[in-house]
Design an enzyme around this catalytic site. Structure first.
Site, PDB file in Angstrom:
ATOM      1  CB  VAL A 189      -0.962   0.002   1.217  1.00  0.00           C
ATOM      2  CG1 VAL A 189      -1.806   1.271   1.236  1.00  0.00           C
ATOM      3  CG2 VAL A 189      -1.857  -1.237   1.181  1.00  0.00           C
ATOM      4  N   GLY A 199     -10.954  -1.373   1.027  1.00  0.00           N
ATOM      5  CA  GLY A 199      -9.876  -0.832   0.193  1.00  0.00           C
ATOM      6  C   GLY A 199     -10.245   0.438  -0.536  1.00  0.00           C
ATOM      7  CE  LYS A 252     -11.102  -5.390   5.371  1.00  0.00           C
ATOM      8  NZ  LYS A 252     -10.896  -6.359   4.285  1.00  0.00           N
ATOM      9  N   GLY A 255      -5.231  -4.335  -2.590  1.00  0.00           N
ATOM     10  CA  GLY A 255      -4.271  -4.088  -3.671  1.00  0.00           C
ATOM     11  C   GLY A 255      -3.593  -2.750  -3.503  1.00  0.00           C
TER      12      GLY A 255
HETATM   13  N1  HSE Z   1      -7.034  -9.438   3.325  1.00  0.00           N
HETATM   14  C1  HSE Z   1      -8.067  -8.535   2.932  1.00  0.00           C
HETATM   15  C2  HSE Z   1      -8.964  -9.183   1.902  1.00  0.00           C
HETATM   16  C3  HSE Z   1      -7.549  -7.266   2.324  1.00  0.00           C
HETATM   17  O1  HSE Z   1      -8.742 -10.325   1.509  1.00  0.00           O
HETATM   18  O2  HSE Z   1      -9.919  -8.537   1.517  1.00  0.00           O
HETATM   19  C4  HSE Z   1      -7.103  -6.273   3.337  1.00  0.00           C
HETATM   20  O3  HSE Z   1      -8.141  -5.933   4.198  1.00  0.00           O
END
Ligand code: HSE
Length: 444
Positions: free
Chosen positions: A14, A134, A205, A302
């Site tokens: 990132v 993301g 999240k 990503g």
């Molecule tokens: N590891 C997470 C995913 C991405 O697979 O969505 C980062 O939060």
């Protein structure tokens, strides 16, 4: 106006994306922000790799505390991850009067109350668009775009690794273990995929989304977390035959009794847009009273997608850096002095109090009266059946088999009542294997 000076803690995937996008789009970003945004310092244990990325455009150090100690740095971007050193560094940056941008959902979901309080007292911003989904600007949408609404529920595919695995299991009819290995080989899943496949990353999240949607404190410890490791291609296939796809959803919902906060595999009607989100993509559906249902879709991980979110936070900070802290958008959308009271009025409900519908797969002896026994226990628990499907014994156990799968879909039921009914059904001699229970979300 003098460009704002940024210090990056960590320049991995990132961080390098953030550096590249800021370089590439610097003129447009400056026009939007009203001033330049410069990465002046980078701290990374791998100093050589960091130098290879930034060249002579930023000072590279191995000690993150040197960034925090630099009086010229306005904003610290924490991209280390985890709850350990990252927590100490974020709190030290706040104490030093730096604004903080972080992609660290684990840190904020678990220690958010302490971190937001410290930032409030110091009058600095802690921004975290990159922590959820993301590159999708879901934090901005919930916090600002939907600010007129009473939000009813949020449901999202907020972990790309597990969505990739589930998509492959469905497409190719493969089992979880096989697809996980393939995902690791292709770099979609990490060497240690535990947080992803056990639902923990999605729960971090979902915890942040619940706080922003309902104006309650972050309470990861109260989230219900169930991953995808026990899902079989058999259930994915049966779900498909019934018109559903299985997705790992993060769900947070307002009810009369409190807030549901849960991550688990869910059957979703195949005709819903979110059911058709495939591969490593993310999507979040928000249902709110004024606008109705809105859907947000895009790359949830990503290098440059996540950098897009980090830089959006940097632009927000650049615009408001001289503003009175009281005039800034509060980090959790609601004024911080209202969070604790709202948290008492809307407690996070224990899973037994959650109301949802269910898919049950029960492996039974193919004998007279078995279905009647099972449905009478379900009726006795006051659970209403929506549909029943019985597979051909030959199809389930091979030719001449005397075992079969009963698939039962229920209407909405309190989870505690379902648990009690399942315990009774599991005890029947004609039930031959552990019952599979997957929750079902109509999302309408
Ligand atoms: N590891 C997470 C995913 C991405 O697979 O969505 C980062 O939060």
């Amino acid at each position: 106006m003098k460009p704002i000076q940024v210090g990056l803690l960590g320049i991995g995937t990132v961080g390098s994306g953030t550096f590249a996008v800021l370089q590439r789009n610097q003129q447009e970003i400056a026009r939007r922000a009203g001033r330049g945004i410069e990465i002046a310092m980078v701290a990374d244990l791998n100093v050589e790799r960091a130098r290879a990325i930034v060249g002579d455009k930023a000072q590279v150090v191995s000690d993150a505390r040197a960034v925090i100690a630099n009086p010229d740095i306005d904003v610290v971007v924490e991209l280390i991850g985890g709850y350990g050193i990252a927590k100490a560094l974020v709190l030290e940056a706040i104490a030093a009067g730096k604004h903080v941008v972080t992609a660290n959902k684990a840190l904020l979901a678990v220690h958010g109350t302490e971190i937001f309080q410290a930032a409030h007292e110091k009058g600095v911003v802690v921004a975290f668009e990159a922590a959820v989904a993301g590159g999708i600007p879901i934090i901005k949408a919930l916090r600002e775009g939907l600010t007129a609404n009473q939000i009813q529920w949020v449901a999202g595919i907020i972990n790309g690794t597990t969505n990739f695995i589930l998509s492959e299991m469905r497409d190719k009819g493969l089992d979880f273990d096989v697809v996980l290995k393939e995902a690791q080989r292709l770099g979609y899943a990490e060497a240690d995929p535990t947080f992803d496949i056990e639902g923990v990353d999605a729960a971090h999240k979902a915890t942040l989304l619940s706080a922003i949607a309902f104006g309650i404190p972050v309470q990861f410890d109260k989230a219900y977390v169930e991953g995808i490791t026990k899902l079989t291609s058999t259930d994915i296939k049966y779900a498909e035959q019934l018109g559903y796809r299985i997705k790992l959803l993060g769900i947070t919902k307002r009810t009369d009794k409190g807030v549901e906060l849960r991550v688990h595999p869910s059957l979703v009607p195949a005709r819903r847009l979110i059911a058709n989100v495939e591969g490593a993509m993310n999507a979040v559906v928000v249902n709110s009273d004024a606008v109705g249902t809105t859907l947000y879709y895009g790359k949830g991980a990503g290098s440059e997608p996540t950098a897009s979110a980090v830089i959006a936070d940097l632009v927000d900070i650049a615009r408001q850096i001289d503003a009175d802290p009281a005039h800034r958008v509060p980090p959790l959308a609601f004024q911080s002095n209202t969070l604790a009271e709202a948290g008492n009025e809307l407690p996070v409900l224990p899973m037994a109090e959650v109301v949802t519908s269910y898919y049950l797969r029960i492996r039974v002896a193919d004998e007279a009266g078995v279905l009647a026994q099972i449905t009478s226990l379900i009726a006795g628990a006051n659970i209403s059946i929506d549909a029943v499907l019985q597979r051909e014994a030959d199809e389930v156990g091979g030719e001449g088999s005397n075992q079969t799968d009963l698939i039962i879909l229920t209407h909405d039921t309190r989870e505690g009542d379902m648990n009690a009914a399942l315990a009774q059904i599991q005890g029947l001699p004609s039930v031959l294997a552990p019952i599979t229970r997957i929750r079902k979300e109509e999302l309408n």
